[in-house]
Scaffold this motif. Structure first.
Motif, PDB file in Angstrom:
ATOM      1  N   THR A 154       0.651  -1.152  -0.167  1.00 50.95           N
ATOM      2  CA  THR A 154       0.072  -0.023   0.039  1.00 50.95           C
ATOM      3  C   THR A 154       0.895   1.272   0.112  1.00 50.95           C
ATOM      4  N   PRO A 155       0.671   2.181  -0.831  1.00 51.51           N
ATOM      5  CA  PRO A 155       1.322   3.547  -0.976  1.00 51.51           C
ATOM      6  C   PRO A 155       1.120   4.271   0.274  1.00 51.51           C
ATOM      7  N   ARG A 156       2.147   4.997   0.782  1.00 54.86           N
ATOM      8  CA  ARG A 156       2.173   5.953   1.919  1.00 54.86           C
ATOM      9  C   ARG A 156       1.716   7.431   1.355  1.00 54.86           C
ATOM     10  N   ASP A 157       1.725   7.811  -0.132  1.00 57.46           N
ATOM     11  CA  ASP A 157       1.114   8.919  -0.706  1.00 57.46           C
ATOM     12  C   ASP A 157       0.266   8.606  -1.620  1.00 57.46           C
ATOM     13  N   ALA A 158      -0.052   9.634  -2.524  1.00 51.12           N
ATOM     14  CA  ALA A 158      -0.952   9.537  -3.573  1.00 51.12           C
ATOM     15  C   ALA A 158      -0.410   9.627  -4.831  1.00 51.12           C
ATOM     16  N   TYR A 159       0.790   9.432  -5.060  1.00 44.17           N
ATOM     17  CA  TYR A 159       1.745   9.410  -6.226  1.00 44.17           C
ATOM     18  C   TYR A 159       2.012   8.328  -6.779  1.00 44.17           C
ATOM     19  N   ARG A 160       1.486   7.150  -6.392  1.00 48.59           N
ATOM     20  CA  ARG A 160       1.973   5.698  -6.913  1.00 48.59           C
ATOM     21  C   ARG A 160       0.497   5.009  -6.508  1.00 48.59           C
ATOM     22  N   TYR A 161       0.582   3.802  -7.395  1.00 50.07           N
ATOM     23  CA  TYR A 161      -0.509   2.710  -7.149  1.00 50.07           C
ATOM     24  C   TYR A 161      -0.216   1.648  -6.007  1.00 50.07           C
ATOM     25  N   LEU A 163      10.267  15.280  -8.506  1.00 53.43           N
ATOM     26  CA  LEU A 163       9.873  13.752  -8.478  1.00 53.43           C
ATOM     27  C   LEU A 163       9.179  13.436  -7.024  1.00 53.43           C
ATOM     28  N   PRO A 164       8.238  12.441  -7.113  1.00 50.80           N
ATOM     29  CA  PRO A 164       7.625  11.857  -5.755  1.00 50.80           C
ATOM     30  C   PRO A 164       8.883  11.132  -4.996  1.00 50.80           C
ATOM     31  N   GLY A 165       8.655  11.318  -3.874  1.00 47.96           N
ATOM     32  CA  GLY A 165      10.014  10.735  -3.046  1.00 47.96           C
ATOM     33  C   GLY A 165      10.126   9.183  -3.431  1.00 47.96           C
ATOM     34  N   GLY A 166      11.456   8.846  -3.366  1.00 42.84           N
ATOM     35  CA  GLY A 166      12.092   7.533  -3.852  1.00 42.84           C
ATOM     36  C   GLY A 166      12.240   7.348  -5.367  1.00 42.84           C
ATOM     37  N   THR A 193       5.967  14.357 -22.942  1.00 39.34           N
ATOM     38  CA  THR A 193       4.929  13.352 -22.761  1.00 39.34           C
ATOM     39  C   THR A 193       5.503  12.623 -21.430  1.00 39.34           C
ATOM     40  N   VAL A 194       4.823  12.503 -20.433  1.00 46.81           N
ATOM     41  CA  VAL A 194       5.036  11.682 -19.421  1.00 46.81           C
ATOM     42  C   VAL A 194       4.184  10.427 -19.367  1.00 46.81           C
ATOM     43  N   VAL A 195       4.592   9.227 -19.367  1.00 50.70           N
ATOM     44  CA  VAL A 195       3.723   8.143 -19.504  1.00 50.70           C
ATOM     45  C   VAL A 195       3.788   7.192 -18.209  1.00 50.70           C
ATOM     46  N   GLY A 196       3.032   6.386 -17.443  1.00 54.53           N
ATOM     47  CA  GLY A 196       3.486   5.476 -16.452  1.00 54.53           C
ATOM     48  C   GLY A 196       2.061   4.851 -15.968  1.00 54.53           C
ATOM     49  N   GLU A 197       2.270   3.918 -15.236  1.00 54.91           N
ATOM     50  CA  GLU A 197       1.314   3.112 -14.305  1.00 54.91           C
ATOM     51  C   GLU A 197       1.360   3.905 -12.949  1.00 54.91           C
ATOM     52  N   VAL A 198       0.956   4.824 -13.028  1.00 59.08           N
ATOM     53  CA  VAL A 198       0.955   5.820 -11.966  1.00 59.08           C
ATOM     54  C   VAL A 198      -0.319   6.828 -11.836  1.00 59.08           C
ATOM     55  N   PRO A 199      -0.516   7.371 -10.742  1.00 63.47           N
ATOM     56  CA  PRO A 199      -1.762   8.255 -10.682  1.00 63.47           C
ATOM     57  C   PRO A 199      -1.612   9.582 -11.630  1.00 63.47           C
TER      58      PRO A 199
END
Length: 320
Positions: free
Chosen positions: A140-147, A226-229, A295-301
């Motif tokens: 489970t992610p600790r923030d809203a920047y990842r699934y 960038l999101p942390g990590g 263009t930024v693409v990924g399996e992220v929010p």
């Protein structure tokens, strides 16, 4: 003394649960790589349901795998330690490239410690999938920047039986689930041979040239926020379109999620892509800066790709 024992149990409980979750994930990753198995799974994404058969054999430490589409257009993918071969009858083509891990199963990194600052590991309980008892483990992610991720892991085999990719609301965006699975059974060599010969097809072979490591080639563009990590793991010069002068491709990862950033000069007659777009779990955000399409693409929010796109700047002008 009872209060001391209770306090110790309370303090060590979450840590012990996290260690248990870590062990299940490590065992699952090893099982996917080292066990012989033959099964059928369904893949739910973007409102579509696909069924596929997977056959996996390990012989002398060498992995061999055959993936067969059971719905829609007939397709087969053959993989070993050296190459991946995709046979596509609809286009009468065969593509051969460098070996990559299976795309339908989310890869858990070997170094789980690197995830703990930004993800929480926990065991959710037990369930039953395809006739096998399973332990359910969540990342489970600790923030809203990842699934987030949920894995149903076979209690006996430690095989992955089902997985969910979850959004910021905790609901499943994509699901993969075995409906039939045989583990440890004899797999005949014929089962790994393609049913599609590929004769009279057009063959395309990916170049074996290795991209320049990110550490030795400095990109002309950089992402300021960038999101942390997340950190850059790869950098390449690519030709996205035949008529383009080339694009920079920067890859960022937190060890679990991966995001690609493409930067290309805007052609005089082209219409730049701007704003948010999504397809299932994949989100993209487009922006224009200094005459370049970003263009930024990924399996992220969506918040992640937008933040990264809006903060991508020319490295030459970043320090000004």
């Amino acid at each position: 003394m009872k209060w001391v024992v209770a306090l110790l149990l309370f303090a060590t409980g979450p840590l012990g649960a996290q260690e248990e979750a870590r062990q299940w994930l490590e065992d699952m990753s090893a099982a996917l790589r080292t066990l012989d198995y033959d099964g059928t799974f369904v893949y739910l994404h973007d409102g579509k349901l696909e069924a596929m058969r997977i056959i996996h054999l390990v012989d002398g430490g060498v992995e061999q795998e055959r993936l067969v589409s059971l719905t829609g257009s007939p397709r087969e993918v053959l993989r070993d330690n050296k190459a991946v071969t995709c046979i596509m009858p609809d286009s009468k083509s065969v593509m051969v490239g460098q070996s990559r891990p299976p795309q339908r199963f989310h890869k858990v990194p070997g170094d789980l410690d690197s995830l703990l600052q930004h993800y929480h590991l926990e065991v959710l309980g037990d369930d039953r999938v395809a006739g096998h008892m399973a332990r359910v483990v969540a990342i489970t992610p600790r923030d809203a920047y990842r699934y987030g991720y949920r894995f149903w892991i076979g209690k006996d085999s430690k095989m992955l039986l089902k997985s969910d990719l979850t959004g910021v609301d905790g609901k499943a965006i994509e699901q993969v689930m075995f409906t039939r699975l045989g583990v440890g059974r004899h797999i005949a060599e014929a089962d790994l041979e393609p049913s599609l010969s590929g004769k009279e097809y057009s063959w395309y072979r990916q170049s074996g040239d290795k991209p320049q490591p990110a550490a030795t080639v400095m990109p002309a563009w950089e992402v300021r926020r960038l999101p942390g990590g997340f950190h850059m793991t790869d950098y390449q010069q690519r030709h996205i379109r035949p008529d383009s002068a080339g694009a920079e491709h920067l890859v960022f990862s937190d060890g679990l999620a991966t995001v690609s950033v493409y930067v290309e000069a805007v052609a005089g007659d082209s219409q730049p892509f701007g704003g948010l777009s999504s397809m299932g779990a994949v989100t993209a955000f487009g922006a224009v800066a200094d005459g370049h399409q970003i263009t930024v693409v990924g399996e992220v929010p969506a918040a992640t790709v937008e933040m990264m796109a809006r903060s991508t700047v020319s490295a030459a002008g970043a320090g000004q």
